[in-house]
Design a protein around this motif. Structure first.
Motif, mmCIF file in Angstrom:
data_model
loop_
_atom_site.group_PDB
_atom_site.id
_atom_site.type_symbol
_atom_site.label_atom_id
_atom_site.label_comp_id
_atom_site.label_asym_id
_atom_site.label_seq_id
_atom_site.Cartn_x
_atom_site.Cartn_y
_atom_site.Cartn_z
ATOM 1 N N TYR A 9 0.834 -1.201 0.000
ATOM 2 C CA TYR A 9 0.000 0.000 0.000
ATOM 3 C C TYR A 9 0.870 1.253 0.000
ATOM 4 N N GLU A 10 1.867 1.249 0.860
ATOM 5 C CA GLU A 10 2.692 2.439 1.042
ATOM 6 C C GLU A 10 3.641 2.692 -0.123
ATOM 7 N N ARG A 11 3.927 1.681 -0.895
ATOM 8 C CA ARG A 11 4.731 1.865 -2.116
ATOM 9 C C ARG A 11 3.851 2.185 -3.313
ATOM 10 N N GLY A 12 2.537 2.143 -3.124
ATOM 11 C CA GLY A 12 1.606 2.425 -4.206
ATOM 12 C C GLY A 12 1.446 1.279 -5.185
ATOM 13 N N GLU A 13 1.879 0.094 -4.804
ATOM 14 C CA GLU A 13 1.764 -1.070 -5.683
ATOM 15 C C GLU A 13 0.379 -1.691 -5.630
ATOM 16 N N ALA A 14 -0.359 -1.416 -4.566
ATOM 17 C CA ALA A 14 -1.710 -1.943 -4.416
ATOM 18 C C ALA A 14 -2.551 -0.883 -3.728
ATOM 19 N N ALA A 15 -3.805 -0.849 -4.081
ATOM 20 C CA ALA A 15 -4.729 0.083 -3.432
ATOM 21 C C ALA A 15 -5.388 -0.625 -2.255
ATOM 22 N N PRO A 16 -5.383 0.005 -1.084
ATOM 23 C CA PRO A 16 -6.047 -0.616 0.057
ATOM 24 C C PRO A 16 -7.560 -0.656 -0.155
ATOM 25 N N LEU A 17 -8.195 -1.644 0.420
ATOM 26 C CA LEU A 17 -9.647 -1.719 0.367
ATOM 27 C C LEU A 17 -10.247 -0.493 1.046
ATOM 28 N N PRO A 18 -11.414 -0.046 0.617
ATOM 29 C CA PRO A 18 -12.055 1.108 1.261
ATOM 30 C C PRO A 18 -12.226 0.925 2.768
ATOM 31 N N ALA A 19 -12.482 -0.296 3.215
ATOM 32 C CA ALA A 19 -12.630 -0.535 4.657
ATOM 33 C C ALA A 19 -11.340 -0.219 5.411
ATOM 34 N N VAL A 20 -10.199 -0.535 4.818
ATOM 35 C CA VAL A 20 -8.908 -0.240 5.446
ATOM 36 C C VAL A 20 -8.704 1.268 5.515
ATOM 37 N N VAL A 21 -8.985 1.949 4.428
ATOM 38 C CA VAL A 21 -8.840 3.413 4.398
ATOM 39 C C VAL A 21 -9.769 4.039 5.428
ATOM 40 N N ASN A 22 -11.024 3.588 5.470
ATOM 41 C CA ASN A 22 -11.980 4.151 6.423
ATOM 42 C C ASN A 22 -11.553 3.908 7.863
ATOM 43 N N LEU A 23 -11.060 2.704 8.165
ATOM 44 C CA LEU A 23 -10.590 2.404 9.514
ATOM 45 C C LEU A 23 -9.448 3.326 9.908
ATOM 46 N N PHE A 24 -8.485 3.494 9.008
ATOM 47 C CA PHE A 24 -7.337 4.334 9.346
ATOM 48 C C PHE A 24 -7.718 5.808 9.444
ATOM 49 N N ARG A 25 -8.646 6.248 8.655
ATOM 50 C CA ARG A 25 -9.120 7.637 8.786
ATOM 51 C C ARG A 25 -9.840 7.833 10.112
ATOM 52 N N LEU A 26 -10.609 6.836 10.525
ATOM 53 C CA LEU A 26 -11.275 6.911 11.829
ATOM 54 C C LEU A 26 -10.251 6.937 12.956
ATOM 55 N N LEU A 27 -9.242 6.059 12.868
ATOM 56 C CA LEU A 27 -8.193 6.036 13.892
ATOM 57 C C LEU A 27 -7.348 7.301 13.873
ATOM 58 N N ASP A 28 -7.243 7.946 12.727
ATOM 59 C CA ASP A 28 -6.523 9.217 12.650
ATOM 60 C C ASP A 28 -7.231 10.267 13.502
ATOM 61 N N LYS A 29 -8.556 10.258 13.474
ATOM 62 C CA LYS A 29 -9.337 11.228 14.251
ATOM 63 C C LYS A 29 -9.524 10.796 15.700
ATOM 64 N N HIS A 30 -9.512 9.484 15.935
ATOM 65 C CA HIS A 30 -9.746 8.947 17.284
ATOM 66 C C HIS A 30 -8.719 7.862 17.609
ATOM 67 N N PRO A 31 -7.453 8.234 17.749
ATOM 68 C CA PRO A 31 -6.401 7.228 17.988
ATOM 69 C C PRO A 31 -6.614 6.415 19.259
ATOM 70 N N GLU A 32 -7.385 6.940 20.194
ATOM 71 C CA GLU A 32 -7.638 6.209 21.431
ATOM 72 C C GLU A 32 -8.423 4.918 21.192
ATOM 73 N N LEU A 33 -9.088 4.816 20.041
ATOM 74 C CA LEU A 33 -9.845 3.598 19.722
ATOM 75 C C LEU A 33 -8.945 2.419 19.382
ATOM 76 N N LEU A 34 -7.690 2.674 19.104
ATOM 77 C CA LEU A 34 -6.769 1.604 18.740
ATOM 78 C C LEU A 34 -6.677 0.555 19.838
ATOM 79 N N LYS A 35 -6.744 0.988 21.084
ATOM 80 C CA LYS A 35 -6.633 0.039 22.201
ATOM 81 C C LYS A 35 -7.809 -0.935 22.245
ATOM 82 N N ASP A 36 -8.941 -0.565 21.625
ATOM 83 C CA ASP A 36 -10.120 -1.434 21.612
ATOM 84 C C ASP A 36 -10.088 -2.462 20.467
ATOM 85 N N LEU A 37 -9.090 -2.383 19.621
ATOM 86 C CA LEU A 37 -9.076 -3.223 18.429
ATOM 87 C C LEU A 37 -8.043 -4.344 18.477
ATOM 88 N N GLY A 38 -7.499 -4.722 19.386
ATOM 89 C CA GLY A 38 -6.397 -5.620 19.369
ATOM 90 C C GLY A 38 -6.649 -7.038 19.188
#
Length: 133
Positions: free
Chosen positions: A104-133
């Motif tokens: 994803y980070e090299r641009g060789e593959a596009a992440p699924l929309p669910a992955v993008v949405n999850l990371f955008r949510l965690l960007d705004k609410h990083p405290e939620l990361l502890k609930d996802l383990g």
């Protein structure tokens, strides 16, 4: 001989056009491609480009897709680092393979929309990361 529309199969509706400009849109970005030629159906408005125009139109669309992939790769990398995750940990979090985030980070593959949405949510609410383990 009349040209048949490949979309609606109208036999008399295809008319020639030359030198037109078309706008391509992808992920909020646009590109204008000028000097295109081909055929347009009077019945359904379907466009059939000639070979050179089709190549130029496709190349412009491909460029937008690559620009979007680059933008997403930078965004995913920034958020992953902000969260303090390794690429392996990020892939584990999203259910991807061990090298998914590297691709994803090299641009060789596009992440699924669910992955993008999850990371955008965690960007705004990083405290939620502890609930996802």
């Amino acid at each position: 001989m009349a040209r048949k529309c490949l979309n609606c199969e109208a036999r008399e509706g295809m008319t020639r056009f030359k030198g037109e400009t078309f706008t391509i849109e992808h992920a909020g970005m646009t590109a204008k491609v000028g000097g295109l030629s081909g055929w347009r159906c009077a019945g359904c408005s379907e466009v059939e480009f000639d070979a050179d125009s089709a190549r130029r139109y496709a190349a412009a669309g491909d460029e937008l897709v690559l620009r979007d992939r680059e933008r997403l790769s930078k965004e995913i990398r920034r958020i992953r680092r902000k969260l303090g995750l390794s690429q392996v940990a990020a892939a584990r979090l999203t259910g991807g393979g061990h090298n998914a985030f590297s691709r994803y980070e090299r641009g060789e593959a596009a992440p699924l929309p669910a992955v993008v949405n999850l990371f955008r949510l965690l960007d705004k609410h990083p405290e939620l990361l502890k609930d996802l383990g």
